[in-house]
Motif scaffolding. Structure first.
Motif, PDB file in Angstrom:
ATOM      1  N   LEU A  84       0.815  -1.214   0.000  1.00  0.00           N
ATOM      2  CA  LEU A  84       0.000   0.000   0.000  1.00  0.00           C
ATOM      3  C   LEU A  84       0.851   1.269   0.000  1.00  0.00           C
ATOM      4  O   LEU A  84       0.547   2.224  -0.727  1.00  0.00           O
ATOM      5  CB  LEU A  84      -0.958  -0.003   1.194  1.00  0.00           C
ATOM      6  N   ILE A  85       1.913   1.276   0.782  1.00  0.00           N
ATOM      7  CA  ILE A  85       2.779   2.461   0.808  1.00  0.00           C
ATOM      8  C   ILE A  85       3.516   2.590  -0.522  1.00  0.00           C
ATOM      9  O   ILE A  85       3.665   3.689  -1.064  1.00  0.00           O
ATOM     10  CB  ILE A  85       3.743   2.414   2.010  1.00  0.00           C
ATOM     11  N   HIS A  86       3.964   1.461  -1.076  1.00  0.00           N
ATOM     12  CA  HIS A  86       4.646   1.457  -2.371  1.00  0.00           C
ATOM     13  C   HIS A  86       3.707   2.009  -3.454  1.00  0.00           C
ATOM     14  O   HIS A  86       4.092   2.868  -4.247  1.00  0.00           O
ATOM     15  CB  HIS A  86       5.077   0.020  -2.702  1.00  0.00           C
ATOM     16  N   GLY A  87       2.477   1.509  -3.475  1.00  0.00           N
ATOM     17  CA  GLY A  87       1.512   1.973  -4.469  1.00  0.00           C
ATOM     18  C   GLY A  87       1.137   3.430  -4.291  1.00  0.00           C
ATOM     19  O   GLY A  87       1.032   4.190  -5.272  1.00  0.00           O
ATOM     20  N   ALA A  88       0.931   3.859  -3.057  1.00  0.00           N
ATOM     21  CA  ALA A  88       0.580   5.258  -2.799  1.00  0.00           C
ATOM     22  C   ALA A  88       1.735   6.187  -3.177  1.00  0.00           C
ATOM     23  O   ALA A  88       1.512   7.271  -3.733  1.00  0.00           O
ATOM     24  CB  ALA A  88       0.199   5.453  -1.333  1.00  0.00           C
ATOM     25  N   GLY A 110      -3.643  14.403  -0.642  1.00  0.00           N
ATOM     26  CA  GLY A 110      -4.376  14.155   0.597  1.00  0.00           C
ATOM     27  C   GLY A 110      -5.294  12.956   0.473  1.00  0.00           C
ATOM     28  O   GLY A 110      -5.390  12.129   1.389  1.00  0.00           O
ATOM     29  N   ALA A 111      -5.976  12.831  -0.676  1.00  0.00           N
ATOM     30  CA  ALA A 111      -6.853  11.680  -0.913  1.00  0.00           C
ATOM     31  C   ALA A 111      -6.039  10.382  -0.956  1.00  0.00           C
ATOM     32  O   ALA A 111      -6.466   9.357  -0.412  1.00  0.00           O
ATOM     33  CB  ALA A 111      -7.626  11.875  -2.208  1.00  0.00           C
ATOM     34  N   LEU A 112      -4.879  10.427  -1.584  1.00  0.00           N
ATOM     35  CA  LEU A 112      -4.006   9.241  -1.625  1.00  0.00           C
ATOM     36  C   LEU A 112      -3.572   8.838  -0.217  1.00  0.00           C
ATOM     37  O   LEU A 112      -3.622   7.664   0.149  1.00  0.00           O
ATOM     38  CB  LEU A 112      -2.754   9.521  -2.457  1.00  0.00           C
ATOM     39  N   PHE A 113      -3.140   9.824   0.559  1.00  0.00           N
ATOM     40  CA  PHE A 113      -2.708   9.543   1.929  1.00  0.00           C
ATOM     41  C   PHE A 113      -3.854   8.963   2.753  1.00  0.00           C
ATOM     42  O   PHE A 113      -3.677   7.967   3.462  1.00  0.00           O
ATOM     43  CB  PHE A 113      -2.163  10.816   2.588  1.00  0.00           C
ATOM     44  N   ALA A 114      -5.037   9.566   2.640  1.00  0.00           N
ATOM     45  CA  ALA A 114      -6.189   9.108   3.414  1.00  0.00           C
ATOM     46  C   ALA A 114      -6.587   7.690   3.016  1.00  0.00           C
ATOM     47  O   ALA A 114      -6.853   6.842   3.879  1.00  0.00           O
ATOM     48  CB  ALA A 114      -7.365  10.059   3.222  1.00  0.00           C
ATOM     49  N   ALA A 115      -6.632   7.412   1.712  1.00  0.00           N
ATOM     50  CA  ALA A 115      -7.012   6.073   1.243  1.00  0.00           C
ATOM     51  C   ALA A 115      -6.012   5.028   1.725  1.00  0.00           C
ATOM     52  O   ALA A 115      -6.399   3.957   2.212  1.00  0.00           O
ATOM     53  CB  ALA A 115      -7.116   6.061  -0.277  1.00  0.00           C
ATOM     54  N   ALA A 116      -4.725   5.331   1.598  1.00  0.00           N
ATOM     55  CA  ALA A 116      -3.695   4.375   2.041  1.00  0.00           C
ATOM     56  C   ALA A 116      -3.785   4.167   3.554  1.00  0.00           C
ATOM     57  O   ALA A 116      -3.705   3.024   4.025  1.00  0.00           O
ATOM     58  CB  ALA A 116      -2.310   4.872   1.643  1.00  0.00           C
ATOM     59  N   LEU A 119      -6.921   2.003   4.426  1.00  0.00           N
ATOM     60  CA  LEU A 119      -6.734   0.603   4.025  1.00  0.00           C
ATOM     61  C   LEU A 119      -5.706  -0.116   4.894  1.00  0.00           C
ATOM     62  O   LEU A 119      -5.872  -1.292   5.231  1.00  0.00           O
ATOM     63  CB  LEU A 119      -6.340   0.522   2.550  1.00  0.00           C
ATOM     64  N   ILE A 120      -4.640   0.587   5.275  1.00  0.00           N
ATOM     65  CA  ILE A 120      -3.634  -0.019   6.160  1.00  0.00           C
ATOM     66  C   ILE A 120      -4.245  -0.320   7.526  1.00  0.00           C
ATOM     67  O   ILE A 120      -4.054  -1.404   8.075  1.00  0.00           O
ATOM     68  CB  ILE A 120      -2.395   0.892   6.285  1.00  0.00           C
ATOM     69  N   LEU A 122      -7.514  -0.694   8.370  1.00  0.00           N
ATOM     70  CA  LEU A 122      -8.524  -1.746   8.280  1.00  0.00           C
ATOM     71  C   LEU A 122      -7.900  -3.114   8.013  1.00  0.00           C
ATOM     72  O   LEU A 122      -8.288  -4.116   8.628  1.00  0.00           O
ATOM     73  CB  LEU A 122      -9.546  -1.411   7.185  1.00  0.00           C
ATOM     74  N   GLY A 123      -6.938  -3.174   7.102  1.00  0.00           N
ATOM     75  CA  GLY A 123      -6.282  -4.446   6.800  1.00  0.00           C
ATOM     76  C   GLY A 123      -5.549  -5.017   8.001  1.00  0.00           C
ATOM     77  O   GLY A 123      -5.611  -6.219   8.273  1.00  0.00           O
ATOM     78  N   THR A 124      -4.868  -4.163   8.735  1.00  0.00           N
ATOM     79  CA  THR A 124      -4.143  -4.606   9.928  1.00  0.00           C
ATOM     80  C   THR A 124      -5.124  -5.107  10.987  1.00  0.00           C
ATOM     81  O   THR A 124      -4.894  -6.137  11.620  1.00  0.00           O
ATOM     82  CB  THR A 124      -3.281  -3.453  10.483  1.00  0.00           C
ATOM     83  N   LEU A 125      -6.218  -4.391  11.165  1.00  0.00           N
ATOM     84  CA  LEU A 125      -7.242  -4.837  12.119  1.00  0.00           C
ATOM     85  C   LEU A 125      -7.819  -6.195  11.727  1.00  0.00           C
ATOM     86  O   LEU A 125      -8.018  -7.065  12.579  1.00  0.00           O
ATOM     87  CB  LEU A 125      -8.365  -3.807  12.233  1.00  0.00           C
ATOM     88  N   VAL A 126      -8.089  -6.391  10.456  1.00  0.00           N
ATOM     89  CA  VAL A 126      -8.641  -7.673   9.999  1.00  0.00           C
ATOM     90  C   VAL A 126      -7.679  -8.807  10.310  1.00  0.00           C
ATOM     91  O   VAL A 126      -8.070  -9.856  10.842  1.00  0.00           O
ATOM     92  CB  VAL A 126      -8.969  -7.628   8.490  1.00  0.00           C
ATOM     93  N   VAL A 127      -6.410  -8.623   9.992  1.00  0.00           N
ATOM     94  CA  VAL A 127      -5.437  -9.697  10.202  1.00  0.00           C
ATOM     95  C   VAL A 127      -5.287 -10.031  11.688  1.00  0.00           C
ATOM     96  O   VAL A 127      -5.288 -11.210  12.064  1.00  0.00           O
ATOM     97  CB  VAL A 127      -4.065  -9.333   9.590  1.00  0.00           C
ATOM     98  N   PHE A 128      -5.172  -9.026  12.540  1.00  0.00           N
ATOM     99  CA  PHE A 128      -4.886  -9.293  13.947  1.00  0.00           C
ATOM    100  C   PHE A 128      -6.120  -9.550  14.805  1.00  0.00           C
ATOM    101  O   PHE A 128      -5.998 -10.041  15.921  1.00  0.00           O
ATOM    102  CB  PHE A 128      -4.047  -8.170  14.549  1.00  0.00           C
ATOM    103  N   THR A 129      -7.304  -9.225  14.315  1.00  0.00           N
ATOM    104  CA  THR A 129      -8.507  -9.491  15.106  1.00  0.00           C
ATOM    105  C   THR A 129      -9.349 -10.614  14.505  1.00  0.00           C
ATOM    106  O   THR A 129     -10.430 -10.895  15.006  1.00  0.00           O
ATOM    107  CB  THR A 129      -9.385  -8.227  15.234  1.00  0.00           C
ATOM    108  N   PHE A 130      -8.843 -11.263  13.464  1.00  0.00           N
ATOM    109  CA  PHE A 130      -9.586 -12.336  12.802  1.00  0.00           C
ATOM    110  C   PHE A 130      -9.781 -13.501  13.773  1.00  0.00           C
ATOM    111  O   PHE A 130      -8.825 -14.029  14.329  1.00  0.00           O
ATOM    112  CB  PHE A 130      -8.821 -12.805  11.563  1.00  0.00           C
ATOM    113  N   GLU A 131     -11.013 -13.875  13.992  1.00  0.00           N
ATOM    114  CA  GLU A 131     -11.345 -14.985  14.896  1.00  0.00           C
ATOM    115  C   GLU A 131     -12.343 -15.892  14.179  1.00  0.00           C
ATOM    116  O   GLU A 131     -13.533 -15.570  14.117  1.00  0.00           O
ATOM    117  CB  GLU A 131     -11.933 -14.442  16.200  1.00  0.00           C
TER     118      GLU A 131
END
Length: 148
Positions: A84-88, A110-116, A119-120, A122-131
């Motif tokens: 995500l950081i590479h793409g942004a 600003g839109a690029l920064f906000a989107a990245a 997504l970072i 939400l993605g991190t939350l999904v991985v670490f809170t996945f039950e």
């Protein structure tokens, strides 16, 4: 013969800017993250497609089992963050190339920064809170591999 005088300064005579050169560090990041991403992506593809039963084995249970191991959680989160950081950063470069400095450029960046960032997070939350087997869930809604 007449000598033509030039007012251009030689590179050694130009005044140096003070502070951090963000463009240089962005360039270095793109090269380093690209190399690390190649390793992460091919490792991800190898483990998901070549080991075990291949692509037909990828389902909710496969992901649940994989993310039960902290190694694979961190592998996937590192891949997510770097990609995500590479793409942004690549998109930021395109915005710099095709827009003139001003309000439009600031809004796009600003839109690029906000989107990245979203997504970072939400993605991190999904991985670490996945039950896959939440406590207290109705047995008919749980996957077959969960103890009721």
């Amino acid at each position: 013969m007449t000598a033509i005088e030039t007012s251009a300064l030689k590179p050694a005579d130009r005044p140096r800017r003070r502070g951090v050169n963000l463009e240089k560090w962005g360039w270095i990041y793109m090269r380093a993250s690209g190399v690390v991403l190649i390793v992460l992506i091919f490792g991800h593809l190898f483990m998901n497609l070549m080991v075990g039963d291949g692509v037909k084995a990828i389902d909710f249970g496969f992901v649940g089992g994989k993310w039960a191991d902290p190694f694979w959680q961190w592998w996937d989160v590192l891949m997510l963050w770097l990609a995500l950081i590479h793409g942004a950063n690549g998109m930021r470069t395109i915005v710099n190339d095709y827009t003139s400095p001003g309000v439009v450029q600031k809004v796009l960046k600003g839109a690029l920064f906000a989107a990245a960032a979203v997504l970072i997070i939400l993605g991190t939350l999904v991985v670490f809170t996945f039950e896959p087997c939440p406590v207290g869930a109705p047995a008919d809604l749980l996957p077959s591999f969960c103890a009721a």
